[in-house]
Design an enzyme around this catalytic site. Structure first.
Site, mmCIF file in Angstrom:
data_model
loop_
_atom_site.group_PDB
_atom_site.id
_atom_site.type_symbol
_atom_site.label_atom_id
_atom_site.label_comp_id
_atom_site.label_asym_id
_atom_site.label_seq_id
_atom_site.Cartn_x
_atom_site.Cartn_y
_atom_site.Cartn_z
ATOM 1 N N ARG A 85 -44.690 29.474 -18.085
ATOM 2 C CA ARG A 85 -45.032 30.800 -17.568
ATOM 3 C C ARG A 85 -44.218 31.650 -17.246
ATOM 4 N NH1 ARG A 85 -42.938 28.687 -11.159
ATOM 5 N NH2 ARG A 85 -41.750 30.377 -11.730
ATOM 6 N N HIS B 146 -44.278 32.330 -9.638
ATOM 7 C CA HIS B 146 -45.589 31.450 -10.126
ATOM 8 C C HIS B 146 -46.862 32.248 -8.950
ATOM 9 C CE1 HIS B 146 -47.304 27.769 -7.595
ATOM 10 N NE2 HIS B 146 -46.964 29.066 -6.410
ATOM 11 N N TYR C 41 -34.446 30.580 -9.229
ATOM 12 C CA TYR C 41 -33.800 29.624 -10.192
ATOM 13 C C TYR C 41 -34.111 28.903 -11.541
ATOM 14 C CZ TYR C 41 -38.677 29.983 -9.766
ATOM 15 O OH TYR C 41 -39.746 30.128 -10.035
#
Lengths: 355, 328
Positions: free
Chosen positions: A251, A255, A264
């Site tokens: 990805r 998100h 993160y």
């Protein structure tokens, strides 16, 4: 190469890769078609992100990085197959012929779905992780009872692979030998949860424990995804039972537009995956092996720009629905509480009640 | 009129048989429903007669029973899901609330969620934990679902068939403590519509409303009250969501007093909803506030003491006394 288990027919540099079990069956024109699909869906995805940033969408779930996984799988489907997606399967929706503006109705928050799932044989987006895997298995059980040569395919991610529904779906598909393909896009991240927290074994290997084959395919290699998915669907249609495909991908973006991946994950990881870009590698192949000129790629870019502009116009034209439409299709038949709500809304002057 | 006497369990069995005969798209799915015929034998003999493809023995996963029934509904099948016990429906709660209830709306009407979830509910059989619960209010609160309950063999026979034919998803609550009680079943004609509330016994002093297992309790209470000169009108709600309020309103306008009875706790319950609606609709007819007789707000107790949790004849009569005592 990411690992030896990976089915790959095209290297990140766009070089053909030999594989003992899978060969690409696609012509140059067909590969160019896949490139076009990927380039357009990437452009539309970027336009959608912009629309969200400009306050025109409530949310957007980008697919950047996953174009090959989705276009490869979407184009491997037969018109009679039926797919059960999450909220990120814009590439599959594109392959099913769903107009891009319909994909954005959910994100414009004017609908909870966006298209007629029976018409396109592509179910409405499922947001609760894993629920759709069971729907797909049930649908596949219906195919069996109809004696039809069709297959169901369901899409989910590495995050949903931990959900009970996904695992129950594996059990049922195996026990009933259902004509289904489980297509897991392992994009490495479930919001901030790394795939390493979801599974201690490569996800595709889980299939063995449930009693059906699992394949890990390079999810950034559209040629490999196409062949692997096509074979799995063909097997399902003729009684071969389920297959789990793990499309190993990444990805590239957040998100959703509400997410901040810099909190993160490290940039270096993203950089590594940039070199595995699914669109660039097929472009390299086309340029070298089929001598596709840059003008042809530019034409696709121009076509995508026109579509993006139209998408923008379509989205801006999507106005707030008449509130009374919330009562439509809640039930198949008349319901006193629905009627009560409808009446109240008209009496209070909230809606003229044309519906 | 061809009537025959049978238990509620047999009536459900015959109703399911008739539905399977009438429509090839009807399937049954559940745990142990095939060779065993279900733990309550509701599906006894049906797999033998209709085959394993139509009477499907499910792996033990309730979410999957409902989730695959959703997929089958999308494909045009009508699946009757059996939840083995009320307390085992919660693994399927997500599918029921997130998908079954919402997919018609989400698909703008393209999907018809024609499925029935059979739920043996309420207590009274001396079982161990998780086998005696009353989860109906959880489902009643969810838009997109309908919830009904039968209280007699005749209703069981007809309501299950009507539920299967209906295009909305239906939670079908079966009072398991009444499975073995016999009653007359009219095999020719359905007595009522699926969502109709029925007056089971006419009376003039107090309206007592229940459903499922509590009907028998209420009728006994009415017998006792009659000997004491109090005339109870007994109403079987039958449809829990939506409520069929008009017959209740007519009754309370006549009696001026009412009591609701169910095994579920009364907090945010069907009884509470009935009290609210009837208070609003019958305000000037009321001679006393509506009172709820219910289970208590605790986990269902060990069944050696369940009869002190479930509404009894005495507790119904006590509530009747209290509403009668409000006379002014």
């Amino acid at each position: 190469m990411i690992d030896e288990e990976l089915v790959q027919l095209l290297s990140p540099e766009g070089e053909r890769v030999e594989h003992p079990e899978y060969q690409s069956t696609l012509s140059g024109d067909e590969i160019f078609g896949l490139y076009r699909d990927m380039a357009i869906i990437r452009r539309l995805c970027n336009e959608s992100t912009s629309l969200q940033r400009q306050g025109q969408l409530a949310l957007w779930a980008p697919i950047q990085g996953q174009e090959a996984a989705q276009i490869g799988a979407g184009r491997a489907m037969a018109p009679t197959d039926f797919s059960f997606p999450t909220y990120r399967e814009h590439g599959i929706a594109w392959c099913r012929g769903i107009p891009p503006e319909n994909m954005l109705r959910l994100f414009r928050a004017v609908s909870n779905g966006g298209w007629d799932p029976q018409k396109y044989r592509h179910s409405v987006p499922t947001i609760v992780l894993g629920n759709q895997a069971l729907h797909a298995v049930g649908y596949a059980m219906g195919i069996q009872r109809d004696g039809a040569e069709e297959a169901a395919i369901t899409f989910f991610g590495d995050g949903a692979s931990s959900q009970g529904d996904t695992l129950e779906a594996f059990v049922w598909a195996a026990s009933f030998n259902a004509p289904i393909v489980f297509f897991c896009q392992n994009n490495q991240w479930g919001i901030s949860t790394p795939s390493s927290l979801q599974s201690k074994v490569p996800l595709y290997r889980r299939a063995e424990g449930f009693g059906f084959p699992g394949v890990r395919v390079d999810g950034n290699d559209v040629l490999a995804v196409y062949e692997v998915t096509k074979r799995a669907l063909e097997s399902a249609r003729v009684g071969g039972g389920p297959t789990l495909i793990e499309a190993y991908t990444y990805r590239m973006g957040a998100h959703t537009t509400s997410d901040d991946p810099t909190r993160y994950r490290i940039d270096a990881e993203v950089e590594v995956w940039k070199h595995r870009d699914p669109v660039e590698r097929v472009k390299a192949l086309l340029a070298r092996e089929y001598e596709i000129k840059s003008s042809a790629f530019d034409e696709v870019g121009a076509e995508a720009d026109v579509m993006a502009l139209k998408l923008r116009e379509d989205v801006l034209a999507m106005s707030r629905p008449d509130p009374i439409t919330m009562f439509d299709n809640a039930y198949a038949t008349e319901h006193p509480l629905v009627e009560e709500g409808r009446r109240e809304m008209i009496e209070l002057g909230i809606s003229a009640g044309s519906h | 009129m061809a009537t025959t006497t049978m238990t509620m369990a047999k009536a459900l069995n015959e109703g399911l048989r008739r539905a399977l005969e009438k429509d090839k798209k009807v399937l049954l799915m559940g745990e142990d429903i095939g060779k065993l015929g279900g733990v309550f034998r509701i599906t006894d003999g049906l797999q033998k007669d209709f085959g394993e493809d139509r009477v499907i023995d499910a792996p033990l996963a309730e979410s999957a029973i409902v989730g695959t029934a959703v997929g089958l509904a999308i494909r045009g099948y009508r699946t009757v899901c059996e939840m083995q016990f009320d307390g085992f429906v919660y693994p399927a709660f997500d599918q029921i609330v997130s998908q079954v209830a919402k997919l018609r709306k989400r698909s703008d009407g393209a999907y018809t969620m024609g499925l029935v979830i059979r739920l043996p509910f309420q207590g009274g059989i001396g079982a161990i934990e998780h086998h005696s619960e009353s989860p109906e209010a959880y489902f009643a609160q969810t838009g997109g679902l309908r919830v009904v309950s039968c209280s007699t063999p005749n209703d069981a026979y007809w309501m299950i068939q009507q539920a299967i034919e209906h295009d909305d998803p239906i939670i079908f609550c079966e009072p398991k403590s009444r499975y073995w009680e016999k009653g007359e079943v009219d095999l020719d004609q359905a007595p009522h519509g699926l969502f109709e509330t029925v007056v089971r016994r006419e009376g003039s002093d107090v309206t007592v409303i229940g459903y499922g297992s509590t009907l028998k309790t209420i009728l006994r209470a009415a017998d006792t009250a009659a000997t004491e000169g109090v005339s109870i009108e007994v109403i079987d709600a039958r449809s829990i969501s939506p409520l069929d309020l008009d017959p209740m309103v007519r009754s309370v306008e006549k009696t001026g007093r009412f009591v609701t009875v169910h095994e579920a706790p009364h907090m945010a319950s069907i009884g509470s909803e009935i009290v609210a609606e009837l208070t609003q609709r019958c305000f000037y007819s009321l001679r006393a506030p509506g009172i709820r007789v219910s289970g208590y707000h605790v986990p269902y107790p060990p069944t050696r003491i369940e009869e002190d949790y479930r509404p009894t004849v005495d507790r119904v009569l006590d509530a009747v006394d209290r509403v009668m005592g409000f006379e002014n």
